[in-house]
Design an enzyme around this catalytic site. Sequence first.
Site, PDB file in Angstrom:
ATOM      1  N   GLY A 246      54.842 -66.900 -96.668  1.00  0.00           N
ATOM      2  CA  GLY A 246      53.927 -66.512 -97.735  1.00  0.00           C
ATOM      3  C   GLY A 246      53.315 -67.672 -98.496  1.00  0.00           C
ATOM      4  N   CYS A 271      60.022 -77.382 -96.851  1.00  0.00           N
ATOM      5  CA  CYS A 271      58.914 -76.472 -96.530  1.00  0.00           C
ATOM      6  C   CYS A 271      58.484 -75.669 -97.754  1.00  0.00           C
ATOM      7  CB  CYS A 271      59.316 -75.561 -95.372  1.00  0.00           C
ATOM      8  SG  CYS A 271      57.883 -74.817 -94.601  1.00  0.00           S
ATOM      9  N   PHE A 316      50.538 -73.627 -95.667  1.00  0.00           N
ATOM     10  CA  PHE A 316      50.103 -74.115 -96.974  1.00  0.00           C
ATOM     11  C   PHE A 316      50.598 -75.536 -97.132  1.00  0.00           C
ATOM     12  CE2 PHE A 316      50.140 -69.576 -97.347  1.00  0.00           C
ATOM     13  CZ  PHE A 316      49.083 -69.264 -98.195  1.00  0.00           C
ATOM     14  N   HIS A 355      60.487 -79.956 -91.188  1.00  0.00           N
ATOM     15  CA  HIS A 355      61.805 -79.371 -90.977  1.00  0.00           C
ATOM     16  C   HIS A 355      62.810 -80.341 -90.387  1.00  0.00           C
ATOM     17  CE1 HIS A 355      60.836 -75.189 -92.041  1.00  0.00           C
ATOM     18  NE2 HIS A 355      59.614 -75.567 -91.717  1.00  0.00           N
ATOM     19  N   GLU A 357      65.863 -80.056 -90.232  1.00  0.00           N
ATOM     20  CA  GLU A 357      66.897 -79.322 -89.480  1.00  0.00           C
ATOM     21  C   GLU A 357      66.397 -78.993 -88.075  1.00  0.00           C
ATOM     22  OE1 GLU A 357      64.788 -77.978 -91.440  1.00  0.00           O
ATOM     23  OE2 GLU A 357      64.224 -75.988 -90.714  1.00  0.00           O
TER      24      GLU A 357
END
Lengths: 384, 1069
Positions: A246, A271, A316, A355, A357
């Site tokens: 979102g 993120c 975004f 990311h 991870e």
Amino acid sequence: MTAQHSQQPALLALEDGRTFPGVGFGAHGITTGEIVFNTSMTGYQEILTDPSYHRQIVTMTVPHVGNTGINAEDTESDKIWVAGFVVRALSPIISNWRAQRNLDGYLREQAIIGISEAPTRAIVRHIRERGAMRAALAHGEAARDPDALVEAARSSPDMSGWNLVDDVTCAESYPWTGRSNPDFYGEVAHTDAAPLIVAYDTGIKQNILRMLTDRGLRVLVVPASTSASEVMALAPAGVFLSNGPGDPAATTHMIDNVRGLLGKTPVFGICLGHQILALALGARTEKMRFGHRGGNQPVKNLLTGAVEISAHNHGFAVSADSELHGAEVTHINLNDGTIEGLRHTEMGAFSVQYHPEASPGPHDSLYLFDEFVARVTGAHQTKG
Amino acid sequence: MPKRTDIQTILIIGSGPIVIGQGCEFDYSGVQACKVLRAQGYRVVLVNSNPATIMTDTEFADATYIEPLTPEIVEQIIAAERPDALLPTVGGQTALNLAIALSDNGALARHGVELIGAKVESINLAEDRQLFKNAMIEIGLRCPISEVVGTIDAALDAADRIGYPVLVRPSFTLGGSGGGIAYTPDSLRTIAERGLKLSPVHEVLIEMSVLGWKEYELEVMRDAVGNFVVVCTIENLDPMGVHTGDSITVAPAQTLTDKELQRLRNASKKVIDRIGLATGGANVQFAVNPADGEVYVIEMNPRVSRSSALASKATGFPIAKIAALLAVGYHLDEIPNDITRVTPASFEPSLDYVVVKIPRWDFDKFPGADRTLGPQMKAIGEVMGIGRTFPEALQKAIRSLDIGMVGFGAKTVATNADLLHVPTAQRLFQVASALEAGMSADAIIAATAFDPWFVGQLSDMVQARQQALPDGSTLEALDADRLRMLKRYGYGDAHIARLLDVSEPTLRARRIALGVVPNFYRVDTCAAEFEAFTPYLYSTYDQEDESAPTDRKKVIILGGGPNRIGQGIEFDYCCVHACFALHEMGYETIMVNCNPETVSTDYDTADRLYFEPITAEDVLNIIDKEKPDGVLVQFGGQTPLNIARALADGGAVIWGTSVETIDLAEDRERFHALMTELEIPQPDGATVLTRETALAAADRIGYPVLVRPSYVLGGRDMAIVFDPAMLGAWLDKHAEQLGRPVLVDQFLDDAYEVDVDALCDGDRVTIGGIMEHIEEAGVHSGDSACVLPVYKISAYHVEIIREYTERIGLALGVRGLFNIQFAIKDEVVYVLEVNPRASRTVPFVGKATGVPLARYAAQIAAGRTLAEIGFIEEPRVDGFFVKEAVMPFHKFPGVDVQLGPEMRSTGEVMGHAASFGHAFAKAEIAASTLIPTGPDAGAVFISVNPNDRNAVSKIARDLHQMNFTLVATNGTAEFLRSIGLPVKTLRKVSEGSPNIVEAVRAGEISLIINTPRGGQAHQDGDLIRGTAQLYGVPIITTLSAAAAAVQAIKALGSKPMQVRSLQEHHGLA
Ligand SMILES: Nc1ncnc2c1ncn2[C@@H]1O[C@H](COP(=O)(O)OP(=O)(O)O)[C@@H](O)[C@H]1O
Ligand SMILES: Nc1ncnc2c1ncn2[C@@H]1O[C@H](COP(=O)(O)OP(=O)(O)O)[C@@H](O)[C@H]1O
Ligand SMILES: [Mg+2]
Ligand SMILES: [Mg+2]
């Protein structure tokens, strides 16, 4: 008879009227979402189960998908989150020593629609030119009515301004104890102090949690609704802000929470967590044309000068021209110069847009978790 | 860090002759390195012994040395050119080994030359298998356990400890030469002996086998500050046990999850950091246990390699070019990605297509060779197919092989589980036949140990075919949907046409009528995430075309496809020159080729690159899309020539020599008629269809005769037969030829052979070079050493040759290059054959004369006249240029090394000097033939057939005068004594000891001159040649070559070798 040509028709329709045919797999019916593409050549299982893909129809650019089936380990949450799955060639068979079942059955069981034999490269080029947009995907009868499908795409909600955190966050808090498989991550240095970390779940990927526990951190996962004071009442050694779906600017509640925590305890965001941190610091975020999704993005660490090949999944970004209020940019993307990392030394907060991870993706950036451990155990001296 | 300014001159070492395991991929990497370093303002000095390379063209370096790749010679070059740095990582194992030698003997230190791109320590660490394993274990990675041994007994003990089967791997050899798998102590003895011999350090590794595990290769790059990227992951279809160079390979890897792939990526990074690769490209090979994913590290190559060339073509990421930039100090993020322009090279390409590489072997040329594939590479060349899916890519790769197999399952071959168990060149096709015959996927997986995913794909292909074309299908009934499905599975028109029993053009017409046509996609490194500016294209039956053809005037140049014996790098050289020439003339050049090793398939050689099979279907599809003004078929060798007719029928405009002329030159009868009309002698001959007529013809012509099938290249299946019995035997062996024309020719016994390359524009002929063969006619022009200018042939005969050449060129109406082979016997000049195309010797002539024949040929094809080009005089050559062929015999133990009319060499080297002797000596040294420099090197063994005895006397005398000890077998010895030469007699092996083989083993022999009576495989002869081969004793099988060798020995005795750059030689410097 093989997977490819036993199937009923499927159709992908975009809000601008463009449609792409294929054959269906997984569930029958209609689904809508934002059409995006991911250029990772491996890791479809992790992608399917990543909550950040909530309400998105994901197109894989790698042609053969499903080759290694689905295994018990490589999940990022306990269900599939993508709204629909678009591939060029669904594998007729699975082959991998860890595989337990095939992709088709996995999607069917979770009522997710897939399309194979789709012109994925044409789709990607279209998105590249026109930007990410709303789409509808049908498998079965509904695939025979393109106009209705385009209508369905047009009447589906737009990603901008959409707060999806409440859909994906956990109902109540829980301790996380799971570890990663040492075969793949090796033995990692860990602290014995077992400091408590509160991890906000705005759609958190389980591999993030594994990376935290692997390093000896005690992790309590809390819902997005948890207030700053409730968190501070737990006397955490640090707070983690997770990834998620979102529009970050729409998650006002989370932004307030983070404002309430800044300066009181070390904060690490990934993120969506990075975007929320930036917003809490007073920066702006913006929707990107079609985002970054893949495992090959070059990110430069401005503190060390090193280039990290990193996993990305975001539509975004923090606006490059927005006021950062004391935060400094620590990482940038070498492809388009977008901000990939921030830190605010006084506030003891830092975050990355990408990311570390991985899962899927290269492991070049795992050091960020060690840095977080160093911060929460006080062992940390600021570099550079 | 920006580029280094403390170095100005960089020495680059090339990889030398094309040999199995080291092909023209190193011309590709060398050219990239030369280009980019000069563009960066460095002065580039290049040394390579191979004249057929693009990199040795004078415009690619400031000083180009075509000299033997030995430490002594290279040190001379260093002394003359004073380079600041040496880049050893783009010239294969040869360059690395040479760099090590130059460092060990102190040459680099003496002349203050810095090694860039690799450190000596890391090279040693990577190349010494035991050191490497220890290092791996140190960093927590696993390797198959092993022991290094220096003797056969030690090998046997080690094997007992490790357990059979064991792998035998010699240290420091190319492509695993001398390696093997031993299942029993006996086989271990044989393999270990050979391995110990071939290893420069006389060491082999006895290693635990992981046969049947999955094999992977990661192509990686690293810069000076440790930035690291994986350019490509390659998965082998053939599991561990078959050399990657002999394996069908697929990119990207298809059967690993992300967790497993990242584990390999992390391991590669650890390996690179531990080995300490300074900067540049490297590959790391892994074995993965299919049962539990356990990972073993197999090896790491700290340099660009065959597979990095493949990876570059597969991804669009130019590894060698970037490796060169990294070596001079750039960091990955400072180098732009040419294809996207906006993004840096510090990223990992994402593929939205699949590439399949299939090797090409030439076993038929080596009767007696072991055809099973193993840890030692045997392939001569390779092809790459690009498609959106594995089936599409695989089918394109099969079509590209040019072996008459038009698709997966196009021919039924004998198959069963036992056959499938043994890796051979046929295995892929045996799998197809097994699937067609209904063998279960599981049975095939069990027999082949292929990953089930691949077998699943293959059976999917067969099912799709059976579903779309059930038995009894007809063209009329074939609808667009089913045809499109077949095309999406990569099925070729020729294959489908065969299944429907219609002609290929008919099928093609129908396909187009049904609107089933391919689109062209771009190879862009980024899965379309960014716009691609480089038109590097492949066809696919998928939506939307990206080719965006221009409306410029344009030409398509057809490449030669896979390298094979008889059609190698020389033809790619000509294609590249054609591109350059036409580009200069303002044409848009469009290259079509499917050989990933080549310079022609570098995306910046031509204006546009189509990586596609060289077949009528695939080329016509491109022509339909591009609508070129012309198509060039004369530069890529026989492969494009063979489809010229089909292209013309398909509406293509063939430039240069017409299709009619091509037919005329290749149609035996018509050509003979023309020669008669022109009053040019040809060896008496006949074309026959039956055994009876063949025997009759031979009787009429008189033995010995030369027999062969018509329409062959490289003397395929050609034999000299001395009597009806041998002829009968040949006809039995080639029974399938009966019914097709077989050529029977009078064999011109010890005649001089001459090769001529010339240009014709229709009105004028200009000769480029006249080359005299060292070996007499009967040794294939491709295997014979040759010298330019001629040195033994009378001016009178040369005049006749000039005159015939002109007559033939004009009469044929050649427009471009043509090549003629003449033979001179008893004062008569005969024409052996005319090739209306670029020939194998064009690059050699170019280096010797400085005249770019291939460029001129392209200009003629585009309509220029020789006068307009300004090439109207045969160039004169000063000094002597000798070309020597390099044979692959050590890869095929047990194969007879005697030269004959069937070509078997894989590559060539050149030596040039003021005197013939020195030029020949250099060529021999460059070909690593260790001709003795003096008598102390050892005795010379002479054993010649009775007819050669008179001829050998001069040679023997010269050797005696140079104080060589002569040894010979009885007959020869008696004869030599009879002419007053002291000679020691050695027994034939059959006669017990002391015999010649023992003498060779004992290292007493430094040179062998052995000319058995043609044909009859002489027991002893074979044994002698075999042993010499194994012990690296030079063996000469023709007297003309022996005479040349004597001159070389004399020369070396008189005065040391001098080096000279081509620029200096041709007055360009
Ligand atoms: N321990 C082993 N067991 C089985 N096959 C092996 C083993 N080691 C190597 N091989 C096979 O031999 C081939 C050549 O070995 P490699 O180490 O790559 O030598 P090279 O330097 O010739 O490439 C490999 O590609 C692999 O297929
Ligand atoms: N009539 C002949 N007498 C002697 N040698 C011959 C004769 N014809 C061919 N050869 C030898 O065989 C070799 C190959 O023959 P050629 O016609 O050139 O076939 P290819 O097309 O393979 O080059 C020649 O290079 C030559 O050495
Ligand atoms: Mg290898
Ligand atoms: Mg010839």
